[in-house]
Design a protein around this motif. Structure first.
Motif, PDB file in Angstrom:
ATOM      1  N   ALA A  43       0.750  -1.303   0.172  1.00 39.43           N
ATOM      2  CA  ALA A  43      -0.015  -0.216   0.112  1.00 39.43           C
ATOM      3  C   ALA A  43       1.295   1.296  -0.013  1.00 39.43           C
ATOM      4  CB  ALA A  43      -1.048  -0.156   1.672  1.00 39.43           C
ATOM      5  N   VAL A  44       1.850   1.543   1.047  1.00 36.22           N
ATOM      6  CA  VAL A  44       2.952   2.546   0.985  1.00 36.22           C
ATOM      7  C   VAL A  44       3.832   2.954  -0.319  1.00 36.22           C
ATOM      8  CG1 VAL A  44       4.972   3.240   1.495  1.00 36.22           C
ATOM      9  CG2 VAL A  44       3.212   2.424   2.747  1.00 36.22           C
ATOM     10  N   TYR A  45       4.252   1.464  -1.111  1.00 39.12           N
ATOM     11  CA  TYR A  45       4.831   1.275  -1.930  1.00 39.12           C
ATOM     12  C   TYR A  45       3.518   1.833  -3.883  1.00 39.12           C
ATOM     13  CZ  TYR A  45       6.981   0.386  -6.286  1.00 39.12           C
ATOM     14  OH  TYR A  45       7.920  -0.304  -7.270  1.00 39.12           O
ATOM     15  N   CYS A  46       2.665   1.633  -3.487  1.00 42.72           N
ATOM     16  CA  CYS A  46       1.447   2.032  -4.484  1.00 42.72           C
ATOM     17  C   CYS A  46       1.699   3.226  -4.887  1.00 42.72           C
ATOM     18  CB  CYS A  46       0.157   0.615  -4.576  1.00 42.72           C
ATOM     19  SG  CYS A  46       0.750  -0.468  -5.090  1.00 42.72           S
ATOM     20  N   ALA A  47       1.277   4.357  -3.055  1.00 45.67           N
ATOM     21  CA  ALA A  47       0.839   5.009  -2.730  1.00 45.67           C
ATOM     22  C   ALA A  47       1.911   6.178  -3.337  1.00 45.67           C
ATOM     23  CB  ALA A  47       0.718   5.763  -1.433  1.00 45.67           C
ATOM     24  N   PHE A  48       3.029   5.487  -2.997  1.00 49.53           N
ATOM     25  CA  PHE A  48       4.657   6.741  -3.426  1.00 49.53           C
ATOM     26  C   PHE A  48       3.790   6.093  -5.577  1.00 49.53           C
ATOM     27  CE2 PHE A  48       7.080   5.586   0.683  1.00 49.53           C
ATOM     28  CZ  PHE A  48       7.262   7.397   0.993  1.00 49.53           C
ATOM     29  N   LEU A  49       3.900   5.107  -6.133  1.00 50.05           N
ATOM     30  CA  LEU A  49       3.442   5.696  -6.973  1.00 50.05           C
ATOM     31  C   LEU A  49       2.913   5.984  -8.129  1.00 50.05           C
ATOM     32  CD1 LEU A  49       4.213   1.213  -8.025  1.00 50.05           C
ATOM     33  CD2 LEU A  49       5.293   2.752  -9.115  1.00 50.05           C
ATOM     34  N   GLY A  50       1.761   6.469  -6.713  1.00 48.70           N
ATOM     35  CA  GLY A  50       0.220   6.939  -7.124  1.00 48.70           C
ATOM     36  C   GLY A  50       0.480   8.237  -7.190  1.00 48.70           C
ATOM     37  N   TYR A  51       1.823   9.084  -5.826  1.00 46.09           N
ATOM     38  CA  TYR A  51       2.107   9.953  -6.517  1.00 46.09           C
ATOM     39  C   TYR A  51       3.342  10.193  -7.924  1.00 46.09           C
ATOM     40  CZ  TYR A  51       4.985  14.921  -4.257  1.00 46.09           C
ATOM     41  OH  TYR A  51       5.161  15.652  -3.862  1.00 46.09           O
ATOM     42  N   GLY A  52       4.177   9.599  -7.797  1.00 45.22           N
ATOM     43  CA  GLY A  52       4.782   9.908  -8.644  1.00 45.22           C
ATOM     44  C   GLY A  52       4.148  10.519 -10.545  1.00 45.22           C
ATOM     45  N   ILE A  71      -0.051   3.981 -17.997  1.00 47.16           N
ATOM     46  CA  ILE A  71      -0.372   3.122 -18.295  1.00 47.16           C
ATOM     47  C   ILE A  71       1.097   1.569 -16.735  1.00 47.16           C
ATOM     48  CG2 ILE A  71      -0.786   1.099 -19.518  1.00 47.16           C
ATOM     49  CD1 ILE A  71      -1.427   3.455 -21.453  1.00 47.16           C
ATOM     50  N   PHE A  72       1.672   1.832 -16.895  1.00 51.70           N
ATOM     51  CA  PHE A  72       2.630   1.447 -16.445  1.00 51.70           C
ATOM     52  C   PHE A  72       2.605   1.458 -14.828  1.00 51.70           C
ATOM     53  CE2 PHE A  72       6.977   0.535 -14.836  1.00 51.70           C
ATOM     54  CZ  PHE A  72       7.179  -0.182 -14.707  1.00 51.70           C
ATOM     55  N   VAL A  73       2.062   2.197 -14.211  1.00 45.39           N
ATOM     56  CA  VAL A  73       2.575   2.996 -13.147  1.00 45.39           C
ATOM     57  C   VAL A  73       0.506   1.996 -12.919  1.00 45.39           C
ATOM     58  CG1 VAL A  73       1.553   3.995 -10.802  1.00 45.39           C
ATOM     59  CG2 VAL A  73       3.054   4.626 -12.236  1.00 45.39           C
ATOM     60  N   ALA A  74      -0.198   2.227 -13.690  1.00 48.35           N
ATOM     61  CA  ALA A  74      -1.513   1.193 -13.279  1.00 48.35           C
ATOM     62  C   ALA A  74      -1.517  -0.032 -13.425  1.00 48.35           C
ATOM     63  CB  ALA A  74      -2.547   2.149 -14.249  1.00 48.35           C
ATOM     64  N   ALA A  75      -0.512  -0.704 -14.410  1.00 50.56           N
ATOM     65  CA  ALA A  75      -0.348  -2.368 -14.396  1.00 50.56           C
ATOM     66  C   ALA A  75       0.583  -2.596 -12.973  1.00 50.56           C
ATOM     67  CB  ALA A  75       0.510  -2.429 -15.432  1.00 50.56           C
ATOM     68  N   VAL A  76       1.429  -2.070 -12.548  1.00 47.18           N
ATOM     69  CA  VAL A  76       2.433  -2.124 -11.262  1.00 47.18           C
ATOM     70  C   VAL A  76       1.162  -2.143 -10.325  1.00 47.18           C
ATOM     71  CG1 VAL A  76       4.236  -1.928  -9.816  1.00 47.18           C
ATOM     72  CG2 VAL A  76       4.976  -1.811 -12.745  1.00 47.18           C
ATOM     73  N   ILE A  77       0.162  -1.607  -9.844  1.00 46.31           N
ATOM     74  CA  ILE A  77      -0.600  -1.300  -9.020  1.00 46.31           C
ATOM     75  C   ILE A  77      -2.043  -2.423  -8.998  1.00 46.31           C
ATOM     76  CG2 ILE A  77      -2.142  -0.481  -7.798  1.00 46.31           C
ATOM     77  CD1 ILE A  77      -0.788   2.050  -8.288  1.00 46.31           C
ATOM     78  N   ALA A  78      -2.152  -3.057 -10.481  1.00 47.97           N
ATOM     79  CA  ALA A  78      -2.865  -3.718 -10.079  1.00 47.97           C
ATOM     80  C   ALA A  78      -2.116  -5.357 -10.223  1.00 47.97           C
ATOM     81  CB  ALA A  78      -3.285  -3.807 -12.139  1.00 47.97           C
ATOM     82  N   ILE A  79      -0.696  -5.279 -10.599  1.00 48.06           N
ATOM     83  CA  ILE A  79       0.032  -6.349 -10.252  1.00 48.06           C
ATOM     84  C   ILE A  79       0.327  -6.948  -8.764  1.00 48.06           C
ATOM     85  CG2 ILE A  79       2.240  -7.977 -10.734  1.00 48.06           C
ATOM     86  CD1 ILE A  79       2.177  -6.580 -13.613  1.00 48.06           C
ATOM     87  N   TYR A  80       0.186  -5.658  -8.301  1.00 49.10           N
ATOM     88  CA  TYR A  80       0.154  -5.925  -6.859  1.00 49.10           C
ATOM     89  C   TYR A  80      -0.756  -6.160  -6.233  1.00 49.10           C
ATOM     90  CZ  TYR A  80       5.065  -3.966  -6.022  1.00 49.10           C
ATOM     91  OH  TYR A  80       6.749  -3.671  -5.381  1.00 49.10           O
ATOM     92  N   ALA A  81      -1.899  -5.862  -6.495  1.00 45.94           N
ATOM     93  CA  ALA A  81      -3.257  -5.880  -5.927  1.00 45.94           C
ATOM     94  C   ALA A  81      -3.654  -7.358  -6.023  1.00 45.94           C
ATOM     95  CB  ALA A  81      -3.846  -5.136  -6.171  1.00 45.94           C
ATOM     96  N   ALA A  82      -3.229  -7.865  -7.440  1.00 49.02           N
ATOM     97  CA  ALA A  82      -3.324  -9.239  -7.606  1.00 49.02           C
ATOM     98  C   ALA A  82      -2.909 -10.384  -7.395  1.00 49.02           C
ATOM     99  CB  ALA A  82      -3.284  -9.469  -9.536  1.00 49.02           C
TER     100      ALA A  82
END
Length: 99
Positions: A43-52, A71-82
């Motif tokens: 969650a913290v990592y995805c928050a940093f990605l979202g901020y980036g 698109i790249f950030v959304a894909a990374v967040i989706a992979i973490y969520a999955a």
């Protein structure tokens, strides 16, 4: 991703498998705290990605680069969520089977 990161990930997976086979009761006890920690860390990592992503969207970068990065950030967040969803469902399934 450098070689050190890959080696750390391989070591973590090997330790996970070793604990699961050799010490199943201990493995069951640490599985929930490990999942909670991994979820918080993701969650913290995805928050940093979202901020980036927000910083890139509001910067002077070209539209094509903005689109690719988002698109790249959304894909990374989706992979973490999955991965986390699969881990939690696996934990719940194993918990229901254990009396």
């Amino acid at each position: 991703m450098n070689v050190g990161s890959v080696l750390v990930l391989i070591a973590l997976v090997a330790i996970d498998r070793f604990l699961h086979k050799r010490f199943p009761r201990f493995y069951q006890r640490i599985q929930l705290p490990a999942l909670i920690f991994a979820s918080l860390l993701a969650a913290v990592y995805c928050a940093f990605l979202g901020y980036g992503a927000w910083q890139v969207l509001t910067s002077g970068v070209s539209a094509g680069d903005k689109g690719f990065f988002v698109i790249f950030v959304a894909a990374v967040i989706a992979i973490y969520a999955a991965v986390l969803i699969f881990a939690w469902t696996d934990w719940l399934r194993k918990r229901r089977r254990t009396p």
